[in-house]
Scaffold this motif. Structure first.
Motif, short mmCIF file in Angstrom:
data_model
loop_
_atom_site.label_atom_id
_atom_site.label_comp_id
_atom_site.label_asym_id
_atom_site.label_seq_id
_atom_site.Cartn_x
_atom_site.Cartn_y
_atom_site.Cartn_z
N LEU A 171 -2.28 8.66 -5.17
CA LEU A 171 -2.54 7.86 -3.98
C LEU A 171 -4.00 7.42 -3.91
CD1 LEU A 171 -0.60 9.94 -1.28
CD2 LEU A 171 0.21 7.90 -2.51
N THR B 80 -2.72 13.30 1.85
CA THR B 80 -3.79 12.51 1.24
C THR B 80 -3.68 12.68 -0.27
OG1 THR B 80 -5.43 14.28 1.17
CG2 THR B 80 -5.26 13.01 3.23
N LYS C 266 1.19 4.09 4.03
CA LYS C 266 -0.23 4.14 4.38
C LYS C 266 -0.39 3.96 5.89
CE LYS C 266 -4.64 4.08 3.06
NZ LYS C 266 -5.18 2.99 2.24
N LYS C 267 -1.19 4.83 6.48
CA LYS C 267 -1.42 4.76 7.93
C LYS C 267 -2.76 4.12 8.22
CE LYS C 267 1.37 5.90 10.11
NZ LYS C 267 2.63 5.15 10.39
N GLY D 139 -7.33 7.71 1.94
CA GLY D 139 -6.71 7.51 3.24
C GLY D 139 -5.59 8.50 3.49
N TYR E 152 -1.52 9.15 4.56
CA TYR E 152 -0.20 8.56 4.43
C TYR E 152 0.81 9.41 5.18
CZ TYR E 152 -2.16 5.97 0.43
OH TYR E 152 -2.91 5.17 -0.39
N SER F 100 0.81 -1.22 0.00
CA SER F 100 0.00 0.00 0.00
C SER F 100 0.85 1.26 0.00
CB SER F 100 -0.92 0.02 1.23
OG SER F 100 -1.79 -1.08 1.23
N ASN F 101 2.15 1.09 -0.10
CA ASN F 101 3.08 2.21 0.03
C ASN F 101 3.66 2.62 -1.33
OD1 ASN F 101 2.70 1.82 2.82
ND2 ASN F 101 4.39 0.37 2.90
#
Length: 667
Positions: A614, A645, A666-667, A617, A619, A592-593
């Motif tokens: 992106l 974002t 991604k957080k 969500g 990041y 996801s990064n």
């Protein structure tokens, strides 16, 4: 009776189709790309030729092609036997250790079968066009030459990398490493030949890049101009007639050539000649035609192939310090490199030149200063694998014995060096080595090697190629060799052919004013962040950390960041912005990064990065950018973290010779 009538009707229709093809042989045949933007016109009247258009604009005028045999030229006095077409052919291609794990291509194809037991296949993709000859002769053939004439409608600007051998000597023998020279077609250096890829700027952003794929049992193509016409011509190394071994590395070199370019089986396909066509520069580094047109995987299961990063000894000249032993080719030094690799989660250490006596040309005998089995054991105990450097012909002379010995010992692969040619016998050697190393589950990093031609698809154990004017050149090059301009040309042109073992990671960095070539303590042109960006910008499944472990330990913050940047399991690659010869911003996705790297030439630039690529969500970004004093002190950088974002924008300043690198998590 009904079935007999139907077969009769279909047979008549088939005859009509064949007759129609023969009747139309004096008229151009047209093949369009699936999207319709590209159009190839194939001329079969007299001399076989083709022309190329993009949205109606002529890119290539009538350009002759053919194969020159001993007694005739295939392509002259063309007689069409049959024309077969295939439309909207889709291929899903699995591509391990590539810029994408898989990708799809769609093309239209025209197979032109000609009298005299030969033919030519044309393919039109939205990304470019390609053609290849094939022959169906019962007896072996001698190919005296190949006709490749490229006629342009006007004096376009070109980007060429020339042979580094002076006129009057064998210019086909060199390492395929040089900076790019810009000149119009008429203004190219007529005393030299250029190796592929070659890019032609057709104006308004439109560019054509000449490449080749599936180069097997055949010499590679070079390009030359005549200085008078808007034409370029293909040229090929003649088949070697005599080889001799020379010190200091027992390298076999060509000392005599025949008057032909290839001896080959009579029934075969020949290499693909490719024109990649791009409307924007950002399309160039992610063009996949070379890989797509190569022969598919021949080794089967690829799960054993290991890629990653490498602690390297040669560029930094085994230059560690603050230790209580003499650094060099000895056990203490290599255990130090292994410890450094283990402490920093680096997968490999390469033992470069010197682990065997290069002058003797025997890679089965290790120098007495090293206990190689003990180093392998020590490395394995710490999760670090070893790669061994060798010379192409040295490995080839001891091929199966060396592969068996070192595979059983636990060596991961070979870094093979100094082929320095791509005549037919050199290409055959490369395929022999690829096949045998795959048999023994050994990987290959090919140095002193010709540009990639898709061998990494056919033999996925080939995990990187040199054929790039990389960091090693900074050990002996003057500032006139403009590495910063090269760094923002090479990814657009050379990376179209395949990955690059550029060997980045210099921790000693210099401005244009301060740069010096120092062999034992080398530095980079440009800033620290320019070096960090290379780990993202470059397609490189096997990537060196070129500087020495002592300095990396002193620069642990940068070392940690380099190691954190994935160079395997890449899910997606995008070029976000840039212009050939000025700058590039590359993004790669893993899980996801995202990882984004940017470079500029010697001109300071400010860019605005749009994070719209992106997903939804939040990041967290870790950004390394040029410091406020980087124009004077090239090692100056700034590290910062912030959240973004997909709606975020960020201005980033790149110093002269600068760059930036960021991890977006991604957080």
């Amino acid at each position: 009776m009904k079935h007999i009538v139907l077969y009769f009707i279909f047979g008549l229709l088939g005859c009509v189709c064949c007759l129609s093809s023969a009747w139309a042989a004096d008229r151009p045949l047209v093949l369009k790309s699936p999207g319709g933007n590209l159009e190839v016109e194939i001329i079969t009247e007299g001399q076989l030729a083709y022309a190329l258009k993009h949205k109606g604009k002529i890119l290539l005028d009538k350009s002759p092609i053919g194969l020159v045999l001993e007694d005739r030229t295939l392509g002259e006095n063309v007689k069409v036997r049959r024309v077969n077409r295939r439309s909207m052919v889709k291929e899903d291609i699995v591509s391990p250790h590539y810029r994408f794990p898989s990708f799809a291509v769609t093309y239209n194809e025209l197979d032109l079968k000609l009298r005299d037991n030969y033919g030519v296949v044309f393919r039109a993709y939205d990304e470019g066009i390609a053609y290849r000859f094939y022959t169906s002769a019962k007896s072996p053939l001698v190919i005296k030459d190949e006709v490749v004439r490229m006629n342009f409608p006007q004096d376009y600007e070109t980007y060429m990398a020339y042979s580094t051998v002076k006129p009057g000597k064998d210019q086909y023998v060199m390492a395929f490493q040089n900076i790019y020279t810009k000149a119009t077609v008429k203004g190219v250096n007529t005393k030299n030949i250029a190796f592929l890829p070659v890019t032609v700027d057709c104006g308004e952003g439109l560019k054509m890049t000449l490449l080749e794929s599936d180069l097997e049992n055949y010499p590679g193509m070079f390009v030359k101009g005549d200085g008078k016409s808007c034409s370029l011509q293909g040229t090929f190394a003649k088949y070697p007639s005599e080889m001799k071994s020379f010190p200091p590395r027992a390298m076999k070199r060509v000392v005599g050539r025949t008057d032909y370019i290839a001896k080959t089986e009579g029934t075969r396909n020949y290499p693909w000649r490719i024109w990649a066509v791009t409307e924007q520069d950002i399309e160039m580094p992610v063009n996949n035609l070379v890989y797509a047109l190569a022969s598919p995987n021949r080794i089967g299961d690829c799960s054993w192939i290991k890629t990653g990063k490498v602690a390297w000894d040669w560029w930094n000249d085994w230059g560690i310090y603050n230790v209580d032993f003499k650094a060099g080719i000895n056990m203490e030094t290599y255990k130090y490199y292994i410890d450094f690799a283990a402490d920093n989660r680096i997968e490999f250490v390469v033992l470069d030149e010197g682990w065997y006596n290069p002058g003797k040309g025997d890679m089965l005998t290790v120098v007495p200063e090293l206990d190689l089995e003990e180093l392998v054991r020590y490395g394995k105990s710490k999760g670090v694998d070893l790669i061994l450097w060798t010379v192409f012909n040295v490995l080839d002379d001891q091929l199966e014995e060396a592969c068996k010995k070192y595979s059983e010992m636990g060596i991961s692969g070979f870094k093979v060096d100094f082929l320095d040619r791509d005549d037919q016998t050199a290409v055959e050697m490369a395929y022999r080595i690829a096949e045998m190393t795959a048999k023994y589950k050994l990987t290959l990093d090919l140095h002193g090697f010709y540009k990639p031609t898709g061998m990494n698809r056919t033999y996925p154990n080939i995990i990187n190629f040199e054929a790039v004017f990389g960091m090693e050149e900074m050990k002996w090059s003057k500032i006139e060799k403009d590495m910063m301009e090269y760094d923002v040309i090479m990814p657009y042109i050379r990376m179209m052919a395949g990955p690059v073992d550029y060997t980045p990671g210099a921790m000693r960095n210099a401005t244009k004013k301060d740069f010096k070539d120092i062999y034992y303590n080398p530095m980079s042109q440009g800033t620290r962040c320019h070096q960090l960006a290379a780990y993202i910008v470059h397609d490189s499944p096997l990537t060196m950390l070129a500087d020495n472990p002592t300095i990396y330990k002193e620069e642990q913050e940068c070392t940690d960041f380099i190691v954190s940047i994935p160079n395997k399991n890449i899910e997606e690659t995008r070029v976000l912005q840039g212009k050939l010869g000025e700058s590039i911003v590359m993004a790669r996705k893993v899980d996801s990064n995202w990882y984004v790297g940017g470079m500029t030439d010697w001109n300071q630039r400010e860019i605005t990065l749009d994070f719209g690529f992106l997903s939804e969500g939040t990041y967290e970004v870790t950004l390394f950018s040029d410091g406020v004093n980087a124009n004077k002190q090239a090692e100056d950088y700034k590290k910062e973290t912030f959240k973004v974002t997909s709606a975020s924008m960020r201005k980033i300043n790149m110093a002269s010779g600068g760059g930036f690198a960021m991890a977006i998590v991604k957080k």
